[in-house]
Design a protein around this motif. Sequence first.
Motif, short mmCIF file in Angstrom:
data_model
loop_
_atom_site.label_atom_id
_atom_site.label_comp_id
_atom_site.label_asym_id
_atom_site.label_seq_id
_atom_site.Cartn_x
_atom_site.Cartn_y
_atom_site.Cartn_z
N UNK A 1 0.83 -1.20 0.00
CA UNK A 1 0.00 0.00 0.00
C UNK A 1 0.87 1.26 0.00
N UNK A 2 0.97 1.90 -1.13
CA UNK A 2 1.72 3.15 -1.20
C UNK A 2 3.15 2.97 -1.67
N UNK A 3 3.74 4.08 -2.15
CA UNK A 3 5.10 4.06 -2.68
C UNK A 3 6.12 3.59 -1.66
N UNK A 4 5.84 3.84 -0.37
CA UNK A 4 6.80 3.48 0.67
C UNK A 4 6.66 2.04 1.15
N UNK A 5 5.65 1.32 0.66
CA UNK A 5 5.45 -0.05 1.13
C UNK A 5 6.58 -0.94 0.63
N UNK B 1 6.37 -2.44 -3.11
CA UNK B 1 6.39 -1.34 -4.10
C UNK B 1 7.81 -0.77 -4.17
N UNK B 2 8.35 -0.49 -2.97
CA UNK B 2 9.68 0.09 -2.90
C UNK B 2 10.69 -0.77 -3.65
N UNK C 1 10.33 -3.85 -5.49
CA UNK C 1 10.09 -4.50 -6.78
C UNK C 1 9.70 -3.52 -7.88
N UNK C 2 9.10 -2.38 -7.49
CA UNK C 2 8.70 -1.42 -8.52
C UNK C 2 9.77 -0.35 -8.70
N UNK C 3 10.29 0.16 -7.58
CA UNK C 3 11.14 1.35 -7.68
C UNK C 3 12.64 1.08 -7.59
#
Lengths: 463, 430
Positions: B276-280, B283-284, B286-288
């Motif tokens: 949930x959210x960019x800081x999760x 996400x942090x 694997x995405x960013x």
Amino acid sequence: MTSAEQVKAAHRSAEEIGRTAAGPRPLPELGHQRAAADLSHVDTTLSNGLRVLAVRKASVPMVELRLWIPFAGEDRMHAATAEVLAETVLTGTARRDRVEIDAEVALIGGDLNAGVDPERLYFGGTALSDGLPTLLDVLGDVLTGATYGDTEVARERERLIERIAVSRTQPRTIAREALQKHRYGDHPATREVPQAEDVAEVTAEQVRALHNASVLPRGAVLVLVGDLDPQEVPAELERALGGWKSDRSAVVLPPLPALTGGNVLLVPRAGAVQSQIRLSAQTVPRTDPRYPALQLANLAFGGYFSSRLVENIREDKGYTYGAHSGFEFTGDSAVVNVDADTANEVTAAAYLETRYELFRLGTVAPTAEEVESVRQYAMGSLVTGTSSQGGLAGQLMALASNGLGIEWLQSHPERLAAVTEEQVAEAAAEFFAPGRFTGVVVGDADLLAPKLAALGVSANEKD
Amino acid sequence: MADPELFRFTIDNGLRVVLAPDPTAPVVGVSVHYDVGFRSEPEGLTGFAHLFEHLMFQGSESLEKLAHFRHVQSSGGTFNGSTHPDYTDYYEVLPAAALERALFLEADRMRAPKLTAENLANQIEVVKEEIRLNVRNRPYGGFPWILLPPVLYSTFANAHDGYGAFEDLEGATLDDCAAFFDTFYSPANAVLTVAGDFEVEEAKALVQKHFGDVPHRPAPVRPSFAEPLPTTQLLGEHTDAHAPLPALAVGYRMPDPINDLDGYLAYLVLAGVLTDGDGSRLQQRLVHVEPLVVDIGAGAGLFGPFEARDPDTFTITAIHPPEVPRERVLAALDEELEKLASTPPDDQELKKVTARWAASLHAEHDRLVSRTLALGAFELLYGDASLVYQLADRLSAVSGEAVSAAAKALRPDARAVLVVNPASTEGTEQ
């Protein structure tokens, strides 16, 4: 006993189930309807030129925020640059990096997102109401200080290219692009999904330049709805967004060419198991005196479930899961769009029935009963649609783009009540005349072409 | 803000009723939840619970075909229905003046729906169009809710396609409809919910007036859908004719949502910590940071939490570029779960998730339709609608240790992995 065995056990017949000893019963009359409470609100313009609509609606301890900034551009690279901007605007400022922005907004139970279309850049946000100052502080920080770091831009660019690939396999995206191109040629309004090769070229430098040139308060609108004091909002916004300023105004999309009707184009999509029927005609915006009658005519045609189109092609013939007609407002202009998705075998028949209903709307005007039904529906859905903070914020933002505000919303039931049957018939005959429509049918051309050609729909533009 | 007052009672025919008065806007929501979803449909009749939901709109003793829609909409209201694993719901949201009309409409079809061969044939076609629209003609259609259960589960109830096979839908008979109605659509197997602007005593009288003489039939004996936990990693593969990129879905079993609600809530917090959210965490990473995927999401339930009894599914889904091997995505996921299993998330990380949950529950309660449906579903599945208003506090009480324990339970050797392979290069042709 398993559930399958229970179902097979002794039971009544369908016919026995459908009747009782007492027989059919009368439909109860409607009771007394209380009017919605007046909402305390402010509609003003800040010193930086930003229009603000703030409304107190304290049903839950939350606030809803919407910001629309006109954000058009004619440059070939505009759509791609704008899309990268929207994807990276919340990834860092001088004061906060991406994770800090997310954390700060999360801790107030909030959410803040950005998106873009050919007409505008938009931000949507929510938060627990005591977090509003934080939400506004983050928004102000982003609007004035988004940094668009090179690595963030590079990463989001790659991701965007992958997402565009996914998006362009969605039948609805394919159909929408085909419709835009067919009806508006190469007007900037058609560039809703940028080209992947353009996105690949976007640099962080270009994104920063676009932000400086186009993320502007003058001409933009901010809506706040929720558990707040509207009188205090302008001062709070001057504090949080006062640093966001420019002498220039946000960039408005050039007017769309008026649709004059014309051929409907068959657009091939090999292997599709369903087709998209998309028709469109010019109408008038909410500010036009004919709009309330037009709104009712549209509902009667295909704008709600009990409409002629849905009853015909779904409930009578089973050609589609959903058929709709509805308005699309762009700047000061408005069109009506008609859409249905249908299996290959019934696409031509569904298209024919859709045209038939257009002809019939003008020649067999909506009856008194149909008009009363759509009138009640229009008035009722206004009440239910605006009974939540999010619903009200969305509705106000849509109105604001035509320069309207909460007064229009509150007086609209009276306008709907005053519409006569004759006015609905006139609007139906004028705006739904089949010759006014253009559009596309997207699907498996090999299967569809023979039957559709007989109905005047072919892949040849010069048909 | 105090929790809204609830009035809960059962009338003589067994119908459970929840009244939730709220005068803040002159609108009402009315819903009926029947205790039958696609896990209860008979073998050989996949998709039947959903098909039957369509038929319930097609007329009743007092109302011809199409009349239901017209009466709701000409009263200014909206309506719909939906089929879930363990229940089927129907609702109207209308101006408050139409409350009695909505109760009449729901009672009439509970008492005597008109089930005809013509309407059945018509709605079979409509449902097939719905499946073409949402599954067969669309990239990632049915991902993961149709595709994952047959990998994770082995019984018909848990594993089959709730939308149904075309041949099963086409084979449905009027007699199947009659048997299904008599078995599952009794008042004793349903919950009626009324929320919004009304007087409680008046609403009670109206409920009695319209539902009181719907004859009692016993509620069916509800079978257990329990099945053993996986003892190995289960693998499934699916080719998607429209998808441009590979995708994967990982399915895990969760604690019993009803009998171990707090254990279940720990998984909801875990889902937030993960995606949930960019800081999760996912996400942090694997995405960013790495980056390995285009998008990733985690959550409870095939359509969301609180809509099924045990067994329920925790899912993680990701779409990734073809050049990233799925083993790398899975390895990164397992590493992040291991980190959480050994070191509980701190208070700030938990607060981010629970504050967002509290806010989203407020927003859900602010939309009358979602509040009405949530109250009805909790009364049906949990026997207590008021739990809806306790969820935010109970989520906030979930400890870092509980989240850690949930992460530890998501083991690679007790899960299902579904792989979606693109079949074509559609989308790059033009």
